[in-house]
Design a protein around this motif. Sequence first.
Motif, PDB file in Angstrom:
ATOM      1  N   GLY A 194      -3.900 -10.846  -1.145  1.00 42.63           N
ATOM      2  CA  GLY A 194      -5.172 -11.560  -1.189  1.00 42.63           C
ATOM      3  C   GLY A 194      -5.735 -11.628  -2.589  1.00 42.63           C
ATOM      4  O   GLY A 194      -5.074 -11.318  -3.579  1.00 42.63           O
ATOM      5  N   ARG A 195      -7.001 -12.013  -2.683  1.00 41.65           N
ATOM      6  CA  ARG A 195      -7.641 -12.204  -3.989  1.00 41.65           C
ATOM      7  C   ARG A 195      -7.791 -10.913  -4.777  1.00 41.65           C
ATOM      8  O   ARG A 195      -7.706 -10.896  -5.992  1.00 41.65           O
ATOM      9  N   VAL A 196      -8.056  -9.825  -4.087  1.00 40.85           N
ATOM     10  CA  VAL A 196      -8.205  -8.536  -4.748  1.00 40.85           C
ATOM     11  C   VAL A 196      -7.169  -7.580  -4.192  1.00 40.85           C
ATOM     12  O   VAL A 196      -7.188  -7.259  -3.011  1.00 40.85           O
ATOM     13  N   THR A 197      -6.231  -7.177  -5.030  1.00 42.14           N
ATOM     14  CA  THR A 197      -5.209  -6.240  -4.592  1.00 42.14           C
ATOM     15  C   THR A 197      -5.385  -4.930  -5.338  1.00 42.14           C
ATOM     16  O   THR A 197      -5.739  -4.923  -6.515  1.00 42.14           O
ATOM     17  N   LEU A 198      -5.152  -3.827  -4.643  1.00 40.73           N
ATOM     18  CA  LEU A 198      -5.394  -2.515  -5.221  1.00 40.73           C
ATOM     19  C   LEU A 198      -4.107  -1.827  -5.618  1.00 40.73           C
ATOM     20  O   LEU A 198      -4.016  -0.608  -5.643  1.00 40.73           O
ATOM     21  N   GLY A 199      -3.092  -2.609  -5.928  1.00 38.87           N
ATOM     22  CA  GLY A 199      -1.830  -2.027  -6.338  1.00 38.87           C
ATOM     23  C   GLY A 199      -0.837  -1.979  -5.189  1.00 38.87           C
ATOM     24  O   GLY A 199      -1.065  -2.530  -4.112  1.00 38.87           O
ATOM     25  N   THR A 200       0.277  -1.315  -5.417  1.00 41.41           N
ATOM     26  CA  THR A 200       1.374  -1.253  -4.457  1.00 41.41           C
ATOM     27  C   THR A 200       1.587   0.177  -3.989  1.00 41.41           C
ATOM     28  O   THR A 200       1.697   1.098  -4.798  1.00 41.41           O
ATOM     29  N   MET A 201       1.650   0.362  -2.671  1.00 43.88           N
ATOM     30  CA  MET A 201       1.978   1.654  -2.086  1.00 43.88           C
ATOM     31  C   MET A 201       3.487   1.710  -1.902  1.00 43.88           C
ATOM     32  O   MET A 201       4.093   0.743  -1.431  1.00 43.88           O
ATOM     33  N   ILE A 202       4.121   2.814  -2.255  1.00 45.56           N
ATOM     34  CA  ILE A 202       5.580   2.925  -2.215  1.00 45.56           C
ATOM     35  C   ILE A 202       5.991   3.949  -1.160  1.00 45.56           C
ATOM     36  O   ILE A 202       5.468   5.071  -1.128  1.00 45.56           O
ATOM     37  N   PHE A 203       6.948   3.550  -0.306  1.00 42.42           N
ATOM     38  CA  PHE A 203       7.427   4.414   0.773  1.00 42.42           C
ATOM     39  C   PHE A 203       8.934   4.621   0.660  1.00 42.42           C
ATOM     40  O   PHE A 203       9.662   3.732   0.211  1.00 42.42           O
ATOM     41  N   ASP A 204       9.393   5.792   1.082  1.00 44.28           N
ATOM     42  CA  ASP A 204      10.819   6.088   1.110  1.00 44.28           C
ATOM     43  C   ASP A 204      11.516   5.152   2.099  1.00 44.28           C
ATOM     44  O   ASP A 204      11.043   4.982   3.230  1.00 44.28           O
TER      45      ASP A 204
END
Length: 327
Positions: free
Chosen positions: A270-280
């Motif tokens: 979307g317009r405001v993204t808070l970064g990327t969460m990384i999962f195994d």
Amino acid sequence: MHDLDQLREWDAGAPPLDEETRTRVRARLLRAMREPTPVAVRRRRPVLRIALTGLVAAAVAGTVLVAVHDDGPPTRTATPPASSAPALENVSARTVLTKAAAYQRAHERQVAPRDDQFIYSKEIIKETEKGTGTTKTYVDEDWRSVDGSQRSWVMEIGKGWWSPPLKGNERVWPTQDWTLLSKLPTDPDKLLKAMRDPFDRTPDYSKPIRADEWEMINFSLQGLLYRVPVMPPGLRAAAYEALGKIPGVKATHGVKDARGRVGIGITYSGRVTLGTMIFDPETYAFLGFRDTRTSGDGKDMKTYIQLSYLDSWAIVDKAKVRPSAEG
């Protein structure tokens, strides 16, 4: 007020807002988020530090109030929206987050901090400047008052300061308050509706989610996941599952974390993204965050890639006193 870190005068002695006013204020905040100029969000890696002011009494006058402390750490500019993700990516994101929720439930620690205690967290941040390739590593340690009644020690990229206690009816989102967190639903569908207004004490779960509410729901939900290392049983798992139901959440394979492990990245487009969460990719355990930030202006602007992870957390009795395992 530090880094959009406090929501002032939640009740402010004013009568509760009616539904028309709530809707108007939400719309104003979303319009502000959609302005062509990038939205500046001051936040500590990897968490959102922002006061959701859409429901403060001052907003009755039609103004959304957001205060920023001018002498804080560098400003993070929200990443421009990505193009709409294909349906396959959305399904993949939901699958990843559903399995992450299952892993969370299987490995969850049962804790219940007291109001007079602190949540200690130790975060490792690896930051690389894109222009020069120079990499620096920071260790940020926080001691946050559970109920906000005591001053907290917070750090951002190696810099720390004392955050004053909340006053009167002040509220902050995301919150560390165990009493408030315990009242949030652990059913993912209900949690989505509660995130339309995380301070609403009596959310209407029968009311369908409108298309224009998803941006705010993501904003509130990701803030919870990014900011709160300790949650009541079932809440983090429910938050993962709820995030997977948000339109525009996509999965990207082959994303490296701060330790060089290759995982699956989950990002909101979307317009405001808070970064990327990384999962195994095998266990679906949460590994950490990937994000970008900028500092300076014009020709002096620098862009940094940040990789971070939560090294440890604990419940302690005093600020600035490490848990025994930390020495």
